[in-house]
Design an enzyme around this catalytic site. Structure first.
Site, PDB file in Angstrom:
ATOM      1  N   GLU A  94       9.622  -0.020 -34.292  1.00 36.55           N
ATOM      2  CA  GLU A  94      10.244  -1.337 -34.083  1.00 36.55           C
ATOM      3  C   GLU A  94       9.400  -2.063 -33.050  1.00 36.55           C
ATOM      4  O   GLU A  94       9.557  -1.847 -31.849  1.00 36.55           O
ATOM      5  CB  GLU A  94      11.685  -1.148 -33.591  1.00 36.55           C
ATOM      6  CG  GLU A  94      12.604  -0.488 -34.612  1.00 36.55           C
ATOM      7  CD  GLU A  94      13.005  -1.436 -35.735  1.00 36.55           C
ATOM      8  OE1 GLU A  94      13.004  -2.669 -35.516  1.00 36.55           O
ATOM      9  OE2 GLU A  94      13.312  -0.952 -36.836  1.00 36.55           O
ATOM     10  N   CYS A 147      12.783  -9.341 -28.318  1.00 39.82           N
ATOM     11  CA  CYS A 147      11.729  -9.152 -29.330  1.00 39.82           C
ATOM     12  C   CYS A 147      11.827 -10.191 -30.441  1.00 39.82           C
ATOM     13  O   CYS A 147      10.820 -10.578 -31.005  1.00 39.82           O
ATOM     14  CB  CYS A 147      11.792  -7.741 -29.905  1.00 39.82           C
ATOM     15  SG  CYS A 147      13.358  -7.368 -30.687  1.00 39.82           S
TER      16      CYS A 147
HETATM   17  P1  NAD Z   1       6.121  -0.350 -24.415  1.00 38.32           P
HETATM   18  O1  NAD Z   1       5.445  -0.145 -25.711  1.00 38.32           O
HETATM   19  O2  NAD Z   1       5.284  -0.606 -23.211  1.00 38.32           O
HETATM   20  O3  NAD Z   1       7.039   0.910 -24.011  1.00 38.32           O
HETATM   21  C1  NAD Z   1       8.051   1.425 -24.850  1.00 38.32           C
HETATM   22  C2  NAD Z   1       8.286   2.887 -24.546  1.00 38.32           C
HETATM   23  O4  NAD Z   1       7.081   3.612 -24.762  1.00 38.32           O
HETATM   24  C3  NAD Z   1       8.731   3.190 -23.127  1.00 38.32           C
HETATM   25  O5  NAD Z   1       9.793   4.130 -23.189  1.00 38.32           O
HETATM   26  C4  NAD Z   1       7.503   3.813 -22.492  1.00 38.32           C
HETATM   27  O6  NAD Z   1       7.829   4.813 -21.524  1.00 38.32           O
HETATM   28  C5  NAD Z   1       6.816   4.460 -23.666  1.00 38.32           C
HETATM   29  N1  NAD Z   1       5.360   4.529 -23.481  1.00 38.32           N
HETATM   30  C6  NAD Z   1       4.577   3.666 -22.785  1.00 38.32           C
HETATM   31  N2  NAD Z   1       3.279   4.042 -22.858  1.00 38.32           N
HETATM   32  C7  NAD Z   1       3.245   5.160 -23.607  1.00 38.32           C
HETATM   33  C8  NAD Z   1       2.199   6.023 -24.045  1.00 38.32           C
HETATM   34  N3  NAD Z   1       0.923   5.815 -23.714  1.00 38.32           N
HETATM   35  N4  NAD Z   1       2.539   7.080 -24.808  1.00 38.32           N
HETATM   36  C9  NAD Z   1       3.819   7.305 -25.166  1.00 38.32           C
HETATM   37  N5  NAD Z   1       4.845   6.523 -24.768  1.00 38.32           N
HETATM   38  C10 NAD Z   1       4.574   5.463 -23.996  1.00 38.32           C
HETATM   39  O7  NAD Z   1       7.149  -1.535 -24.694  1.00 38.32           O
HETATM   40  P2  NAD Z   1       8.015  -2.305 -23.637  1.00 38.32           P
HETATM   41  O8  NAD Z   1       7.094  -3.086 -22.758  1.00 38.32           O
HETATM   42  O9  NAD Z   1       9.040  -1.424 -23.013  1.00 38.32           O
HETATM   43  O10 NAD Z   1       8.814  -3.314 -24.607  1.00 38.32           O
HETATM   44  C11 NAD Z   1       8.297  -4.541 -24.981  1.00 38.32           C
HETATM   45  C12 NAD Z   1       7.820  -4.538 -26.405  1.00 38.32           C
HETATM   46  O11 NAD Z   1       8.807  -3.987 -27.252  1.00 38.32           O
HETATM   47  C13 NAD Z   1       7.573  -5.931 -26.941  1.00 38.32           C
HETATM   48  O12 NAD Z   1       6.398  -5.932 -27.708  1.00 38.32           O
HETATM   49  C14 NAD Z   1       8.775  -6.196 -27.809  1.00 38.32           C
HETATM   50  O13 NAD Z   1       8.564  -7.124 -28.837  1.00 38.32           O
HETATM   51  C15 NAD Z   1       9.037  -4.844 -28.361  1.00 38.32           C
HETATM   52  N6  NAD Z   1      10.424  -4.728 -28.774  1.00 38.32           N
HETATM   53  C16 NAD Z   1      10.695  -4.607 -30.104  1.00 38.32           C
HETATM   54  C17 NAD Z   1      12.019  -4.536 -30.508  1.00 38.32           C
HETATM   55  C18 NAD Z   1      12.385  -4.370 -31.939  1.00 38.32           C
HETATM   56  O14 NAD Z   1      13.525  -4.048 -32.180  1.00 38.32           O
HETATM   57  N7  NAD Z   1      11.488  -4.559 -32.885  1.00 38.32           N
HETATM   58  C19 NAD Z   1      13.048  -4.585 -29.564  1.00 38.32           C
HETATM   59  C20 NAD Z   1      12.713  -4.718 -28.229  1.00 38.32           C
HETATM   60  C21 NAD Z   1      11.400  -4.768 -27.836  1.00 38.32           C
END
Ligand code: NAD
Length: 463
Positions: free
Chosen positions: A215, A249
């Protein structure tokens, strides 16, 4: 009350415990699933104040918007109501040449699933996938975002309070913890976050051939045609863009406005921003804050180009950025090259609908497309000539809470979808079953084949 904090070294043990629990078959029973969902519902209701407070601490969320997180109870009610129907075998018809017999799709649980969440709706985006995982009869390990620590702690407490960790467990931590989890084999991973980390997750999952639901986000366009109710359009756009300070998002990322209506729309949007957040939005109790300084600095950097029409003021100590409208931009400006994820709304114009559609289609497939237009032909054209995870016509955001609609992206905005029955299917294996009786066993398919080819040709539709 203890929190379910698990050190990375203990992850393999936890997974083993869950595998053993899953193997007992308890999670397959409908009564068990329903009880767990009802317990979860009660816990969310019981802890509603803490959930809202955690969102306030993490994101400066006004209480009203904090209740969006508590809104998972509406999805829980939907799952509780429909679970038995979703679980039922789904009969399919047999071709004539396969009769007698019966065939059906048998949903069955996958096993142990992993849910990794983001910080922007930190409670909801862990619990909503969990509803599907439990409904489908799985065990689950949850990893909330480290960037919403108050919510992460409250989630850990809530999960430990109501679930046996052999069924559902929560692991707090950051990148290292996520990577330790991803090194293990799961039966499904649902990840919500950005595109960059989505690729990391998919790569790790590939080592185990684990299926993923990703997502992700992206730039969701909002087309505004001249054929609208201007006041309602402005109300809806301002609400959808600036709730949670734009950190949603599916927020409209940018406006693509017919040039004839731009001056009137800009006036209406400005009036709405003032009506919602006052002359000094920094004092408004209804505006969230940017999650952390890194995100704040990134967003302020995006203000370098274009003309600010309203807003633009910001303050790093309290991570405040005013609701901001910007024009005078091109597609090449940095703000049009990345997902904004903050309270900055670029306004671009178009002359013909074809031009607007072409601009959208030249870019990665969005998570959502918004269209404001009364005209049915315009609606149909955008429906059929653009693609995105979802399309919402004449409103914003609300498609996320229609539980029977699949929620997810397409292309760069994500893989797979969930919510309601789609969550149930995502977290299930849909097993195809064919059952035959012994009483009839025609000889047409067995060797020797001599003299049977004409009959077989007829069976496959050749003559
Ligand atoms: P992110 O990708 O930075 O982090 C998400 C999760 O991944 C966190 O739990 C983090 O600890 C983990 N993570 C971070 N780096 C990692 C790595 N190298 N390896 C494994 N896990 C890792 O996202 P964010 O900044 O928390 O959220 C923002 C993004 O999420 C935006 O792009 C937004 O559009 C998207 N988003 C999508 C939806 C949807 O339903 N489609 C909903 C909310 C947010």
């Amino acid at each position: 009350m203890t929190t379910t904090l698990v050190a990375p070294s203990a992850i393999a043990d936890l997974l083993q415990q869950q595998r053993e629990f899953f193997a007992t078959g308890v999670t397959r029973e409908d009564e068990f699933r329903l009880t767990q969902l009802k317990n979860l519902r009660q816990a969310v209701v019981r802890h509603q104040d803490e959930i809202v407070e955690a969102a306030r601490i993490d994101l400066g969320r006004p209480a009203f918007e904090g209740y969006f997180e508590v809104g998972v109870i509406s999805e829980l009610d939907h799952a509780i109501k429909h679970l038995r129907a979703w679980m039922r075998p789904r009969k399919v018809s047999l071709p004539l040449n396969q009769k007698p017999g019966s065939a059906w799709v048998q949903p069955e649980p996958l096993g142990v699933v992993l849910v990794i969440g983001p910080w922007n709706y930190p409670f909801q985006l862990i619990i909503s996938p969990l509803i599907g995982a439990i409904a489908a009869g799985n065990c689950a390990i949850l990893k909330p975002s480290e960037y919403a620590p108050a919510t992460s702690q409250m989630l850990a407490k809530l999960v430990a309070e109501i679930f046996d960790p052999a069924h559902v467990a929560l692991v707090e931590g950051g990148v290292e913890t996520a990577q330790a989890l991803l090194a293990e084999r799961f039966d499904h991973i649902l990840f919500t976050g950005g595109e960059r980390v989505g690729k990391v997750v998919m790569q790790a999952a590939a080592q185990h051939l684990t299926p993923v639901t990703l997502e992700l986000g992206g730039k969701s366009p909002c087309i505004v045609t001249p054929d609208i109710d201007l006041a309602v359009t402005a109300r809806r756009i301002v609400w959808g863009k600036f709730l949670n300070a734009g950190q949603t998002c599916i927020a409209p990322d940018y406006l693509l406005v017919h040039e004839s209506i731009k001056p009137a729309l800009v006036d209406a949007l400005k009036q709405r921003i003032q009506a919602c957040y006052g002359d000094n939005p920094a004092q408004s109790p209804d505006l969230s804050r940017i999650v952390n300084e890194a995100q704040f600095d990134r967003l302020v950097g995006l203000l370098d180009r274009g003309n600010v029409l309203i807003g633009g003021d910001h303050s790093r100590p309290d991570r405040f950025i005013a609701p901001t409208l910007i024009d005078g931009l091109t597609w090449d400006d940095p703000i049009m090259q990345e997902e904004i994820f903050g309270p900055l709304l670029p306004i671009l114009t178009y002359r013909t609908l074809d031009e607007a559609i072409a601009a959208i289609n030249q870019r990665p497939k969005p998570l959502t497309t918004y269209l404001f237009a009364k005209d049915k032909a315009t609606q149909d054209k955008v429906l059929h000539q653009t693609t995105s995870g979802s399309l919402c016509i004449n409103d914003v955001i609300l498609q996320v809470a229609v539980w029977d609609l699949p929620f997810g992206g397409v292309g760069n905005s994500g893989i797979g979808h969930y919510h309601g029955p789609h969550s149930f299917n995502t977290f299930s294996h849909l097993k195809g079953v064919l059952k035959k009786p012994f009483w009839m066993d025609l000889n047409w398919r067995y060797p020797p084949y001599e003299g049977k080819i004409q009959l077989f040709k007829r069976f496959i539709g050749l003559s």
